[in-house]
Design a protein around this motif. Structure first.
Motif, PDB file in Angstrom:
ATOM      1  N   LEU A 292       0.854  -1.179   0.000  1.00  0.00           N
ATOM      2  CA  LEU A 292       0.000   0.000   0.000  1.00  0.00           C
ATOM      3  C   LEU A 292       0.894   1.235   0.000  1.00  0.00           C
ATOM      4  O   LEU A 292       1.754   1.385   0.881  1.00  0.00           O
ATOM      5  N   VAL A 293       0.701   2.069  -0.988  1.00  0.00           N
ATOM      6  CA  VAL A 293       1.458   3.318  -1.084  1.00  0.00           C
ATOM      7  C   VAL A 293       0.548   4.437  -0.590  1.00  0.00           C
ATOM      8  O   VAL A 293      -0.493   4.703  -1.185  1.00  0.00           O
ATOM      9  N   GLN A 294       0.934   5.051   0.504  1.00  0.00           N
ATOM     10  CA  GLN A 294       0.105   6.057   1.172  1.00  0.00           C
ATOM     11  C   GLN A 294       0.814   7.393   1.218  1.00  0.00           C
ATOM     12  O   GLN A 294       2.040   7.458   1.334  1.00  0.00           O
ATOM     13  N   GLU A 295       0.018   8.443   1.162  1.00  0.00           N
ATOM     14  CA  GLU A 295       0.563   9.775   1.378  1.00  0.00           C
ATOM     15  C   GLU A 295       0.988   9.902   2.840  1.00  0.00           C
ATOM     16  O   GLU A 295       0.275   9.498   3.744  1.00  0.00           O
ATOM     17  N   MET A 296       2.182  10.454   3.071  1.00  0.00           N
ATOM     18  CA  MET A 296       2.686  10.652   4.430  1.00  0.00           C
ATOM     19  C   MET A 296       1.901  11.769   5.116  1.00  0.00           C
ATOM     20  O   MET A 296       1.670  12.825   4.542  1.00  0.00           O
ATOM     21  N   VAL A 297       1.460  11.500   6.347  1.00  0.00           N
ATOM     22  CA  VAL A 297       0.634  12.445   7.099  1.00  0.00           C
ATOM     23  C   VAL A 297       1.523  13.188   8.091  1.00  0.00           C
ATOM     24  O   VAL A 297       2.425  12.589   8.683  1.00  0.00           O
ATOM     25  N   PRO A 298       1.282  14.500   8.322  1.00  0.00           N
ATOM     26  CA  PRO A 298       2.092  15.250   9.289  1.00  0.00           C
ATOM     27  C   PRO A 298       2.013  14.634  10.688  1.00  0.00           C
ATOM     28  O   PRO A 298       1.093  13.880  11.016  1.00  0.00           O
ATOM     29  N   ALA A 299       2.976  14.969  11.526  1.00  0.00           N
ATOM     30  CA  ALA A 299       2.998  14.474  12.899  1.00  0.00           C
ATOM     31  C   ALA A 299       1.810  15.013  13.679  1.00  0.00           C
ATOM     32  O   ALA A 299       1.284  16.090  13.391  1.00  0.00           O
ATOM     33  N   GLY A 300       1.375  14.255  14.674  1.00  0.00           N
ATOM     34  CA  GLY A 300       0.261  14.649  15.527  1.00  0.00           C
ATOM     35  C   GLY A 300       0.147  13.692  16.693  1.00  0.00           C
ATOM     36  O   GLY A 300       1.031  12.865  16.944  1.00  0.00           O
ATOM     37  N   VAL A 301      -0.942  13.773  17.423  1.00  0.00           N
ATOM     38  CA  VAL A 301      -1.197  12.859  18.528  1.00  0.00           C
ATOM     39  C   VAL A 301      -1.656  11.518  17.959  1.00  0.00           C
ATOM     40  O   VAL A 301      -2.504  11.474  17.065  1.00  0.00           O
ATOM     41  N   GLU A 302      -1.091  10.432  18.474  1.00  0.00           N
ATOM     42  CA  GLU A 302      -1.445   9.100  17.977  1.00  0.00           C
ATOM     43  C   GLU A 302      -2.268   8.340  19.010  1.00  0.00           C
ATOM     44  O   GLU A 302      -1.891   8.255  20.181  1.00  0.00           O
ATOM     45  N   LEU A 303      -3.378   7.792  18.556  1.00  0.00           N
ATOM     46  CA  LEU A 303      -4.268   7.005  19.401  1.00  0.00           C
ATOM     47  C   LEU A 303      -4.478   5.631  18.796  1.00  0.00           C
ATOM     48  O   LEU A 303      -4.202   5.405  17.610  1.00  0.00           O
ATOM     49  N   ILE A 304      -4.972   4.725  19.617  1.00  0.00           N
ATOM     50  CA  ILE A 304      -5.422   3.421  19.145  1.00  0.00           C
ATOM     51  C   ILE A 304      -6.919   3.328  19.378  1.00  0.00           C
ATOM     52  O   ILE A 304      -7.442   3.779  20.403  1.00  0.00           O
ATOM     53  N   VAL A 305      -7.637   2.762  18.413  1.00  0.00           N
ATOM     54  CA  VAL A 305      -9.054   2.449  18.565  1.00  0.00           C
ATOM     55  C   VAL A 305      -9.210   0.987  18.174  1.00  0.00           C
ATOM     56  O   VAL A 305      -8.911   0.615  17.034  1.00  0.00           O
ATOM     57  N   GLY A 306      -9.630   0.153  19.104  1.00  0.00           N
ATOM     58  CA  GLY A 306      -9.746  -1.265  18.812  1.00  0.00           C
ATOM     59  C   GLY A 306     -11.033  -1.853  19.348  1.00  0.00           C
ATOM     60  O   GLY A 306     -11.623  -1.337  20.299  1.00  0.00           O
ATOM     61  N   VAL A 307     -11.481  -2.933  18.730  1.00  0.00           N
ATOM     62  CA  VAL A 307     -12.643  -3.692  19.204  1.00  0.00           C
ATOM     63  C   VAL A 307     -12.232  -5.156  19.257  1.00  0.00           C
ATOM     64  O   VAL A 307     -11.682  -5.691  18.298  1.00  0.00           O
ATOM     65  N   THR A 308     -12.473  -5.818  20.392  1.00  0.00           N
ATOM     66  CA  THR A 308     -12.172  -7.237  20.545  1.00  0.00           C
ATOM     67  C   THR A 308     -13.439  -7.981  20.946  1.00  0.00           C
ATOM     68  O   THR A 308     -14.353  -7.418  21.543  1.00  0.00           O
ATOM     69  N   ARG A 309     -13.428  -9.263  20.606  1.00  0.00           N
ATOM     70  CA  ARG A 309     -14.599 -10.093  20.953  1.00  0.00           C
ATOM     71  C   ARG A 309     -14.138 -11.532  21.101  1.00  0.00           C
ATOM     72  O   ARG A 309     -13.480 -12.076  20.213  1.00  0.00           O
ATOM     73  N   THR A 310     -14.457 -12.173  22.231  1.00  0.00           N
ATOM     74  CA  THR A 310     -14.145 -13.580  22.407  1.00  0.00           C
ATOM     75  C   THR A 310     -15.266 -14.427  21.821  1.00  0.00           C
ATOM     76  O   THR A 310     -16.337 -13.921  21.491  1.00  0.00           O
ATOM     77  N   ASP A 311     -15.021 -15.724  21.698  1.00  0.00           N
ATOM     78  CA  ASP A 311     -16.054 -16.631  21.182  1.00  0.00           C
ATOM     79  C   ASP A 311     -17.325 -16.513  22.012  1.00  0.00           C
ATOM     80  O   ASP A 311     -17.306 -16.755  23.223  1.00  0.00           O
ATOM     81  N   GLY A 312     -18.415 -16.154  21.356  1.00  0.00           N
ATOM     82  CA  GLY A 312     -19.692 -16.058  22.047  1.00  0.00           C
ATOM     83  C   GLY A 312     -19.775 -14.906  23.012  1.00  0.00           C
ATOM     84  O   GLY A 312     -20.730 -14.805  23.784  1.00  0.00           O
ATOM     85  N   GLY A 313     -18.779 -14.016  23.004  1.00  0.00           N
ATOM     86  CA  GLY A 313     -18.748 -12.929  23.963  1.00  0.00           C
ATOM     87  C   GLY A 313     -19.275 -11.622  23.406  1.00  0.00           C
ATOM     88  O   GLY A 313     -19.877 -11.565  22.330  1.00  0.00           O
TER      89      GLY A 313
END
Length: 717
Positions: free
Chosen positions: A588-609
């Motif tokens: 994947l060739v992406q345009e470089m983005v200026p520096a800033g605050v970095e966050l993570i956004v994630g969603v997890t799910r266990t079996d049947g959870g």
């Protein structure tokens, strides 16, 4: 004519009749009843007959004609009337073989006391499976095996052999207890008796071949006599079931107190993402407990103390706590514990201090903590001290009161206890009494308070934990619809065509349909395509490998940053060659983005959870800092904003040491959209992670999803 508001508790007919039979049985058969004194299996018949069960009891044992003055029957088929409950005091194999006869005798429930089931190994596991199958085939709900039974004080039903009852029946009251361990349950029963706590129901579920602790608790929480529901969990619980229980207890304003010795969800899988590592196996439990006001106990004695507080004391409206003490040191210790637990110790209003000043010696303190000093008792009178307590309780600025006594002993202790036993139950705010003195010097005083139902704590930490637990937690609000501009039809169609690991390039259309902004990017699948790219020379680029088997591209050397237009083709060629064994989809060739605050956004799910959405500091140091906040997905932007502001790193978004305030609303909107993508993915989702999310100080496209990973596991036909 206005309709009458329905009771918040379920009508009796809405409850499982099999579970109901455990607590409201009118006829009980005891199969294998013993007449041998000292035999634990003789206790259920002893307890039922001696403690005044108001139904009929039928001992079943061919070796006796009578037991404890009752006719003893050779088998279940010989009983004179149908029964509601069968107590099976027989070996494991016999319990399985008896199940058809139990059903034929009319019993809707059975308690299997015998051990030798799943706790003993493979053979026991098979025997327990047979028991479960037989019970379900014949429509009998089972408690156990390997348990100590049930009791309900409503009908003085003591279907248990716990030695905790050797001192006699328990006091009737509002505490319902359910737990797997009979020994722990017996300890709780014994300690509750010592504290004068009344019991409504008590259940030891053992191996949970059929009925689980949470399932029984879900029944008990509906009963009007259940004021406080205490659970001991020593194995994993279903995430949805526990959240439903916690939410229902919150809805009914029934305190739910949990002590657990197992913290991981059954069948949980280690996620390849940073999010999975941070949230952990018991993430859903922790979120449900926090959002629905579950009180978590640290040990058996802590559970009993907290249960007593929730039975005896009202809820608090807020964190403001006043400390009234006979010792400056005790007040200081209590204040420290209050701050640790999120309670506030604010100065009292001038008018309150003026009233206190007429009673407290000049060398005392009237701000907060209020230190009356030991001099107030010089005349052996307690009136002034009690009046100080009364003023503290009446102060409008106060939500809760802690009274910390030190060496108030002997006759003075009895007088103090009598006065406080009259005052504390009349106060509409929680009042926690700490008595730091030997029990042998305060026996009479403690007995007076016990009879009045007033809890006494041995330390400021215990008292402050109780006060903190009495604060109401508002019920969470779930989103009513998808975010504006979110094309659910397209997102659903695109997700339905995917399985396994979904790479960033595969997700580009999904993110666009969800309204999630990403940097400009193109997937390059071969060298010729890389060489034909038309790239602007006034910007920098990023090249990233795209392969289903590579979760963390940076650690594998699959990311190159800060490339100019002339370098992209060569880097793409090298990367495709280096990762050929990983069967890449391309780069994947992406345009470089200026520096800033970095966050993570994630969603997890266990079996049947349940799906959990997590936000936190992002990038490669996510697990190092572990500054995250988690809730159930999906969320709306309002809830997402609250999550972001819960982070220790929130000032990086709102403005810190001269840095500009960033667009928190735009970040919250992205979090909400990611959570809704996960919601649409449904049970197939295992993990979804956007890491990093770059937050920029600019008006246009201030928030960009720089990287993406999703894993879907679909059931095969």
């Amino acid at each position: 004519m206005a309709l009458e508001s329905p009771s918040p508790h379920a009508a009796p007919e809405s409850l499982d009749p099999g579970i109901d039979a455990l607590f409201n049985a009118r006829r009980i058969a005891i199969v294998g009843a013993s007449g041998r004194e000292g035999n634990p299996f003789a206790r259920p018949l002893q307890y039922l007959t001696e403690f005044g069960f108001d139904g009929d009891v039928y001992p079943v044992n061919p070796g006796y004609e009578t037991l404890r003055g009752l006719p003893c029957f050779p088998d279940l088929a010989s009983l004179p009337a149908p029964v509601d409950l069968a107590l099976l005091m027989v070996p494991g194999r016999a319990a399985v073989e008896l199940m058809p006869q139990v059903a034929a005798a009319g019993a809707r429930a059975a308690v299997v006391f015998a051990s030798g089931f799943s706790e003993t190994g493979d053979e026991g596991v098979r025997l327990q499976a047979e028991l479960t199958a037989a019970a379900r085939e014949h429509g009998v709900r089972v408690i156990g095996p390997n348990c100590q039974g049930v009791l309900s004080t409503t009908h003085r039903l003591y279907g248990t052999f716990t030695a905790a009852l050797e001192l006699g029946p328990v006091r009737t009251g509002g505490l319902a207890y359910v737990g797997q361990s009979g020994a722990v349950g017996g300890s709780i029963l014994s300690m509750a008796r010592e504290q004068g706590i009344g019991i409504s129901s008590w259940v030891s579920t053992g191996n949970q071949a059929d009925l689980t602790t949470v399932e029984v608790a879900r029944h008990l929480v509906e009963l009007p006599e259940t004021e406080v529901l205490a659970l001991y969990l020593e194995s994993a619980v279903g995430e949805s079931e526990f959240r439903d229980l916690a939410a229902r207890a919150q809805e009914l304003d029934t305190s739910l107190i949990v002590l657990r010795s197992a913290t991981s969800a059954a069948g949980a899988k280690a996620a390849a993402s940073h999010t999975g590592a941070i949230v952990g196996d018991d993430g859903a439990y922790r979120v449900a407990a926090r959002e629905h006001g579950v009180v978590e106990a640290s040990d058996i004695d802590d559970l009993v103390r907290l249960a007593h507080a929730h039975l005896a004391l009202p809820r608090s409206a807020g964190p403001s706590t006043v400390i009234v003490t006979t010792s400056g040191g005790a007040g200081s210790l209590a204040a420290d514990k209050a701050h640790e637990l999120g309670l506030t110790i604010e100065d009292l209003r001038p008018e309150t201090q003026e009233r206190l000043a007429t009673l407290v010696p000049d060398f005392g303190a009237i701000d907060n903590p209020v230190d009356v000093t030991a001099q107030i008792f010089r005349s052996s009178e307690i009136d002034d001290f009690v009046e100080v307590c009364r003023i503290g309780c009446a102060a409008q600025e106060v939500d809760a009161i802690v009274i910390a006594l030190t060496l108030v002993t002997g006759e003075l202790a009895a007088s103090m206890a009598t006065a406080l036993a009259e005052l504390i139950p009349q106060v509409s705010k929680p009042v926690a009494l700490v008595w730091a003195a030997a029990r042998e010097q305060t026996v009479k005083g403690r007995e007076i308070l016990r009879e009045a139902g007033v809890p006494v704590f041995d330390s400021s930490e215990q008292a402050m934990r109780a006060i903190a637990s009495l604060r109401r937690v508002p019920a969470p609000v779930r989103p009513g619809g998808r975010p504006s501009g979110f094309d659910e039809t397209v997102v659903r169609r695109l997700l339905d065509d995917l399985t396994g690991t979904v790479t960033e390039s595969q997700a580009q259309e999904i993110l666009a349909a969800a309204g999630i902004a990403t940097p400009d990017a193109r997937l390059v699948t071969d060298v010729a395509m890389a060489e034909s790219l038309s790239l602007g020379t006034d910007r920098a680029y990023v090249v990233k490998i795209q392969a289903a088997g590579i979760a963390h591209k940076t650690e594998r050397g699959g990311v190159r940053l800060g490339l100019d237009a002339t370098e992209v083709a060569g880097v793409a060629r090298t990367m495709l060659e280096d990762f050929a064994a990983d069967d890449p989809q391309g780069v994947l060739v992406q345009e470089m983005v200026p520096a800033g605050v970095e966050l993570i956004v994630g969603v997890t799910r266990t079996d049947g959870g349940l799906p959990l959405v997590t936000v936190g500091l992002g990038g490669t140091a996510t697990e190092l800092y572990a500054d995250t906040a988690t809730t159930f997905a999906p969320v709306d932007a309002t809830r997402a904003r609250a999550l972001l502001l819960d982070l220790k790193a929130a000032p990086l978004l709102t403005g810190f040491r001269g840095s500009p305030a960033l667009d928190v609303d735009a970040v919250a909107d992205l979090v909400a959209r990611v959570s809704h993508v996960a919601d649409i993915a449904g049970p197939a989702l295992r993990e979804l992670e956007v890491n990093p999310v770059r937050v920029l100080d600019r008006a246009e496209r201030p928030v960009l999803a720089l990287d993406f990973l999703m894993t879907l596991e679909r059931e095969t036909a």
